[in-house]
Design an enzyme around this catalytic site. Structure first.
Site, PDB file in Angstrom:
ATOM      1  N   HIS A  98       0.512   4.460   4.282  1.00  0.00           N
ATOM      2  CA  HIS A  98      -0.146   5.181   3.199  1.00  0.00           C
ATOM      3  C   HIS A  98       0.358   6.611   3.103  1.00  0.00           C
ATOM      4  O   HIS A  98       0.690   7.099   2.018  1.00  0.00           O
ATOM      5  CB  HIS A  98      -1.662   5.173   3.416  1.00  0.00           C
ATOM      6  CG  HIS A  98      -2.265   3.809   3.316  1.00  0.00           C
ATOM      7  ND1 HIS A  98      -3.633   3.600   3.266  1.00  0.00           N
ATOM      8  CD2 HIS A  98      -1.710   2.572   3.251  1.00  0.00           C
ATOM      9  CE1 HIS A  98      -3.895   2.313   3.174  1.00  0.00           C
ATOM     10  NE2 HIS A  98      -2.721   1.668   3.174  1.00  0.00           N
ATOM     11  N   SER A 140       0.808  -1.217   0.000  1.00  0.00           N
ATOM     12  CA  SER A 140       0.000   0.000   0.000  1.00  0.00           C
ATOM     13  C   SER A 140       0.845   1.273   0.000  1.00  0.00           C
ATOM     14  O   SER A 140       0.472   2.267  -0.625  1.00  0.00           O
ATOM     15  CB  SER A 140      -0.940   0.006   1.210  1.00  0.00           C
ATOM     16  OG  SER A 140      -1.795  -1.111   1.181  1.00  0.00           O
TER      17      SER A 140
END
Length: 302
Positions: A252, A206
């Site tokens: 993230h 991610s």
């Protein structure tokens, strides 16, 4: 026996009847044109137009016609990369690596995950010792980027990679795209290591995917394209990041920041110093990641 002037045994470097030298490939053809690079005499048949004057076939085969290497004048991407025949090659390789590791996880169970996920510092009962990045297992910052446990997790990340990767790979070139992906993933790992609980494991691509998302926004802005779709997508992903349970938001955010910064340096580098600026951008990003990791390690082991 004496040679007769004009006989077939006339030396190749002799001059023609009008006093001009013969072409180096066709000695019987006098010419007043010389190659601008090697100064050999060349006839009209052997002349190759260059940016200045004419060049001989040998010099053209050995260079680009401008005095540089043949690849120097090859078409380039907006970031200065070489245009590849397959702009999805690196993306495919990254997909393959992630899927191969996922298959290995399915085959080995938690053992592989416990050894490769991102972990700051914790006691492993199975090994009877402390493990984690702070214990010198630096590779976890990298291996966690290719590690997935759930089908939904890898499916979402790989679909995002397939959607975002090829346009960026085509725009940046393969080497720059690899640098962007790896630095984004490491940026996500570093921020997770810094801010997450020391015994909280995390894994997944991610961070790298968010780096590609940030880079896409930078690229669209550089090309003056409509940014609304990617900004909406980015906003939705950030909402899910902070509202959905069991998501490592640090990865993230770290990947997004590093990816956007690296992409900015790549697409806005001045043409005359492009390689230098791009390399410096990547080095600074890597040093920043290293500094974050060092600070956290000192905090945990100090």
């Amino acid at each position: 026996m004496d040679q007769v002037p004009g006989s077939p045994q006339k030396p190749q470097d002799a001059q023609g009847n009008d006093g001009l030298p013969g072409c180096y490939r066709h000695p019987d053809r006098p010419t007043g044109i010389r190659c601008t690079r090697c100064d050999k005499p060349i006839c009209p048949e052997c002349m190759v137009s260059a940016s200045v004057g004419f060049q001989c076939p040998d010099c053209v085969r050995g260079g680009s016609g401008t005095g540089h290497a043949p690849q120097a004048t090859a078409p380039r991407t907006i970031a200065g990369g070489t245009i590849a025949a397959d702009p999805r090659l690196v993306t495919k390789i990254l997909l393959g690596l992630n899927l191969a590791v996922f298959v290995a996880v399915l085959a080995t169970g938690d053992e592989l995950v416990n050894r490769l996920d991102l972990l700051g510092l914790a006691f492993d009962p199975g090994r009877g010792q402390l493990v984690g990045v702070a214990e010198g297992e630096w590779y976890r910052l990298l291996t966690a980027m290719f590690l997935h446990q759930q089908i939904a997790h890898i499916a979402f990340n790989m679909l995002s990679l397939w959607w975002l990767g090829p346009p960026l790979e085509a725009a940046l070139g393969r080497v720059r795209f690899i640098a962007l992906y790896m630095l984004s993933g490491l940026g996500g790992s570093a921020l997770s290591y810094l801010l997450a609980a020391q015994n909280q494991p995390s894994l997944g691509a991610s961070g790298a995917i968010f780096g590609l998302l940030g880079a896409t926004a930078i690229l669209l802005r550089r090309l003056n394209y409509d940014m609304k779709p990617v900004l909406i997508l980015l906003g939705l992903n950030l909402v899910f990041t902070f509202l959905w349970p069991n998501i490592a938001w640090q990865a993230h955010v770290g990947g997004l920041v590093v990816g956007a910064a690296v992409a900015f340096g790549m697409v806005h580098a001045p043409r005359d110093r492009r390689t230098l600026v791009q390399a410096a951008t990547c080095v600074v990003a890597l040093l920043a990641v290293g500094a974050v990791v060092w600070v956290r390690t000192v905090d945990l082991v100090g």
